[in-house]
Design a protein around this motif. Structure first.
Motif, PDB file in Angstrom:
ATOM      1  N   ILE A   1       0.844  -1.205   0.000  1.00  0.00           N
ATOM      2  CA  ILE A   1       0.000   0.000   0.000  1.00  0.00           C
ATOM      3  C   ILE A   1       0.873   1.246   0.000  1.00  0.00           C
ATOM      4  O   ILE A   1       0.586   2.211  -0.726  1.00  0.00           O
ATOM      5  CB  ILE A   1      -0.969  -0.004   1.203  1.00  0.00           C
ATOM      6  CG1 ILE A   1      -1.971  -1.157   1.072  1.00  0.00           C
ATOM      7  CG2 ILE A   1      -1.702   1.332   1.310  1.00  0.00           C
ATOM      8  CD1 ILE A   1      -2.812  -1.400   2.312  1.00  0.00           C
ATOM      9  N   LEU A   2       1.954   1.255   0.780  1.00  0.00           N
ATOM     10  CA  LEU A   2       2.805   2.432   0.827  1.00  0.00           C
ATOM     11  C   LEU A   2       3.539   2.669  -0.499  1.00  0.00           C
ATOM     12  O   LEU A   2       3.770   3.821  -0.874  1.00  0.00           O
ATOM     13  CB  LEU A   2       3.791   2.344   1.989  1.00  0.00           C
ATOM     14  CG  LEU A   2       3.163   2.468   3.379  1.00  0.00           C
ATOM     15  CD1 LEU A   2       4.225   2.373   4.460  1.00  0.00           C
ATOM     16  CD2 LEU A   2       2.367   3.767   3.523  1.00  0.00           C
ATOM     17  N   VAL A   3       3.857   1.596  -1.219  1.00  0.00           N
ATOM     18  CA  VAL A   3       4.439   1.767  -2.559  1.00  0.00           C
ATOM     19  C   VAL A   3       3.429   2.457  -3.472  1.00  0.00           C
ATOM     20  O   VAL A   3       3.763   3.397  -4.200  1.00  0.00           O
ATOM     21  CB  VAL A   3       4.888   0.405  -3.146  1.00  0.00           C
ATOM     22  CG1 VAL A   3       5.173   0.511  -4.640  1.00  0.00           C
ATOM     23  CG2 VAL A   3       6.110  -0.110  -2.416  1.00  0.00           C
ATOM     24  N   GLU A   4       2.176   2.009  -3.421  1.00  0.00           N
ATOM     25  CA  GLU A   4       1.113   2.647  -4.214  1.00  0.00           C
ATOM     26  C   GLU A   4       0.949   4.118  -3.828  1.00  0.00           C
ATOM     27  O   GLU A   4       0.799   4.982  -4.696  1.00  0.00           O
ATOM     28  CB  GLU A   4      -0.219   1.921  -3.997  1.00  0.00           C
ATOM     29  CG  GLU A   4      -0.288   0.534  -4.576  1.00  0.00           C
ATOM     30  CD  GLU A   4      -1.563  -0.202  -4.178  1.00  0.00           C
ATOM     31  OE1 GLU A   4      -2.494   0.438  -3.620  1.00  0.00           O
ATOM     32  OE2 GLU A   4      -1.631  -1.414  -4.416  1.00  0.00           O
ATOM     33  N   GLU A   5       0.981   4.394  -2.533  1.00  0.00           N
ATOM     34  CA  GLU A   5       0.833   5.764  -2.053  1.00  0.00           C
ATOM     35  C   GLU A   5       1.990   6.640  -2.534  1.00  0.00           C
ATOM     36  O   GLU A   5       1.789   7.797  -2.895  1.00  0.00           O
ATOM     37  CB  GLU A   5       0.753   5.792  -0.519  1.00  0.00           C
ATOM     38  CG  GLU A   5      -0.530   5.213   0.042  1.00  0.00           C
ATOM     39  CD  GLU A   5      -1.754   6.022  -0.352  1.00  0.00           C
ATOM     40  OE1 GLU A   5      -1.846   7.189   0.045  1.00  0.00           O
ATOM     41  OE2 GLU A   5      -2.610   5.474  -1.070  1.00  0.00           O
ATOM     42  N   ALA A   6       3.189   6.087  -2.557  1.00  0.00           N
ATOM     43  CA  ALA A   6       4.349   6.852  -3.040  1.00  0.00           C
ATOM     44  C   ALA A   6       4.186   7.174  -4.522  1.00  0.00           C
ATOM     45  O   ALA A   6       4.473   8.307  -4.957  1.00  0.00           O
ATOM     46  CB  ALA A   6       5.635   6.075  -2.798  1.00  0.00           C
ATOM     47  N   PHE A   7       3.709   6.214  -5.311  1.00  0.00           N
ATOM     48  CA  PHE A   7       3.479   6.459  -6.736  1.00  0.00           C
ATOM     49  C   PHE A   7       2.392   7.508  -6.967  1.00  0.00           C
ATOM     50  O   PHE A   7       2.429   8.237  -7.950  1.00  0.00           O
ATOM     51  CB  PHE A   7       3.112   5.163  -7.469  1.00  0.00           C
ATOM     52  CG  PHE A   7       4.290   4.294  -7.784  1.00  0.00           C
ATOM     53  CD1 PHE A   7       5.418   4.798  -8.410  1.00  0.00           C
ATOM     54  CD2 PHE A   7       4.270   2.950  -7.447  1.00  0.00           C
ATOM     55  CE1 PHE A   7       6.518   3.998  -8.694  1.00  0.00           C
ATOM     56  CE2 PHE A   7       5.353   2.132  -7.734  1.00  0.00           C
ATOM     57  CZ  PHE A   7       6.480   2.653  -8.354  1.00  0.00           C
ATOM     58  N   LYS A   8       1.440   7.597  -6.044  1.00  0.00           N
ATOM     59  CA  LYS A   8       0.371   8.596  -6.145  1.00  0.00           C
ATOM     60  C   LYS A   8       0.836   9.980  -5.714  1.00  0.00           C
ATOM     61  O   LYS A   8       0.095  10.948  -5.817  1.00  0.00           O
ATOM     62  CB  LYS A   8      -0.828   8.194  -5.286  1.00  0.00           C
ATOM     63  CG  LYS A   8      -1.579   6.990  -5.778  1.00  0.00           C
ATOM     64  CD  LYS A   8      -2.711   6.668  -4.801  1.00  0.00           C
ATOM     65  CE  LYS A   8      -3.401   5.389  -5.133  1.00  0.00           C
ATOM     66  NZ  LYS A   8      -4.399   5.031  -4.110  1.00  0.00           N
ATOM     67  N   GLY A   9       2.045  10.082  -5.181  1.00  0.00           N
ATOM     68  CA  GLY A   9       2.565  11.370  -4.733  1.00  0.00           C
ATOM     69  C   GLY A   9       2.279  11.682  -3.276  1.00  0.00           C
ATOM     70  O   GLY A   9       2.395  12.832  -2.852  1.00  0.00           O
ATOM     71  N   ASN A  10       1.911  10.685  -2.506  1.00  0.00           N
ATOM     72  CA  ASN A  10       1.591  10.893  -1.092  1.00  0.00           C
ATOM     73  C   ASN A  10       2.802  10.720  -0.182  1.00  0.00           C
ATOM     74  O   ASN A  10       2.664  10.479   1.010  1.00  0.00           O
ATOM     75  CB  ASN A  10       0.464   9.952  -0.656  1.00  0.00           C
ATOM     76  CG  ASN A  10      -0.847  10.345  -1.293  1.00  0.00           C
ATOM     77  OD1 ASN A  10      -1.072  11.517  -1.567  1.00  0.00           O
ATOM     78  ND2 ASN A  10      -1.692   9.381  -1.556  1.00  0.00           N
ATOM     79  N   LYS A  11       3.991  10.838  -0.764  1.00  0.00           N
ATOM     80  CA  LYS A  11       5.232  10.831   0.015  1.00  0.00           C
ATOM     81  C   LYS A  11       6.079  11.995  -0.517  1.00  0.00           C
ATOM     82  O   LYS A  11       7.056  11.815  -1.236  1.00  0.00           O
ATOM     83  CB  LYS A  11       5.973   9.514  -0.147  1.00  0.00           C
ATOM     84  CG  LYS A  11       7.173   9.419   0.770  1.00  0.00           C
ATOM     85  CD  LYS A  11       7.912   8.114   0.588  1.00  0.00           C
ATOM     86  CE  LYS A  11       9.055   8.098   1.582  1.00  0.00           C
ATOM     87  NZ  LYS A  11      10.259   7.566   1.018  1.00  0.00           N
ATOM     88  N   PRO A  12       5.704  13.206  -0.126  1.00  0.00           N
ATOM     89  CA  PRO A  12       6.370  14.383  -0.698  1.00  0.00           C
ATOM     90  C   PRO A  12       7.803  14.589  -0.223  1.00  0.00           C
ATOM     91  O   PRO A  12       8.566  15.291  -0.867  1.00  0.00           O
ATOM     92  CB  PRO A  12       5.484  15.538  -0.245  1.00  0.00           C
ATOM     93  CG  PRO A  12       4.817  15.038   0.991  1.00  0.00           C
ATOM     94  CD  PRO A  12       4.650  13.559   0.800  1.00  0.00           C
ATOM     95  N   SER A  13       8.169  13.980   0.896  1.00  0.00           N
ATOM     96  CA  SER A  13       9.534  14.141   1.404  1.00  0.00           C
ATOM     97  C   SER A  13      10.013  12.799   1.925  1.00  0.00           C
ATOM     98  O   SER A  13       9.774  11.779   1.306  1.00  0.00           O
ATOM     99  CB  SER A  13       9.565  15.216   2.497  1.00  0.00           C
ATOM    100  OG  SER A  13       8.737  14.833   3.576  1.00  0.00           O
ATOM    101  N   SER A  14      10.632  12.788   3.075  1.00  0.00           N
ATOM    102  CA  SER A  14      11.170  11.546   3.622  1.00  0.00           C
ATOM    103  C   SER A  14      10.123  10.686   4.318  1.00  0.00           C
ATOM    104  O   SER A  14      10.415   9.573   4.731  1.00  0.00           O
ATOM    105  CB  SER A  14      12.298  11.856   4.603  1.00  0.00           C
ATOM    106  OG  SER A  14      11.790  12.590   5.692  1.00  0.00           O
ATOM    107  N   THR A  15       8.926  11.186   4.471  1.00  0.00           N
ATOM    108  CA  THR A  15       7.876  10.408   5.125  1.00  0.00           C
ATOM    109  C   THR A  15       6.566  10.530   4.348  1.00  0.00           C
ATOM    110  O   THR A  15       6.435  11.354   3.447  1.00  0.00           O
ATOM    111  CB  THR A  15       7.677  10.856   6.586  1.00  0.00           C
ATOM    112  OG1 THR A  15       6.787   9.937   7.239  1.00  0.00           O
ATOM    113  CG2 THR A  15       7.106  12.250   6.676  1.00  0.00           C
TER     114      THR A  15
END
Length: 127
Positions: free
Chosen positions: A42-56
């Motif tokens: 899920i966190l990989v998907e969230e990162a691809f969606k742009g929900n990880k703008p920095s280090s977290t």
């Protein structure tokens, strides 16, 4: 702060800590391997969606993981559990990376484990 989410015909509310001094008061949450795997997917998907703008990740990503884990495994997972488990995963990854980079240590991709000869292991343990 309380966040409300609608999923599969149900409203979910999750209380988010608004201050650093406010501590989560709950029982110890135990993560299975399947839960950990789902968290990372899920966190990989969230990162691809742009929900990880920095280090977290954004708080909404932790809420999404908590809801998904709670529903799939019939447990009470909170965003704080997700955040804490992600810190644990990062710590373990750091230890594995450090060992892999040492001379004589390797990685078996099939077994997903560190490899080392007995001599080098004994030498490392005795140091």
């Amino acid at each position: 702060m309380i966040l409300f989410f609608y999923k599969f015909g149900t409203f979910f509310s999750i209380k988010m800590s608004t201050s650093k001094n406010e501590k989560y008061k709950g029982k110890h949450f135990t993560w299975s391997k399947l839960m950990s795997h789902m968290l990372l997917e899920i966190l990989v998907e969230e990162a691809f969606k742009g929900n990880k703008p920095s280090s977290t990740f954004k708080a909404e990503s932790f809420v999404k993981v908590a809801i998904e884990i709670s529903q799939k495994f019939n447990v009470q997972c909170e965003p704080k559990h997700v955040d804490n488990h992600l810190k644990t995963v990062k710590k373990k990854k750091g230890i594995i990376t450090k060992l892999k980079n040492k001379s004589g240590f390797g990685w078996d991709g099939c077994l997903k484990m560190i490899t080392v000869s007995k001599d080098i292991y004994d030498e490392e343990v005795n140091v």
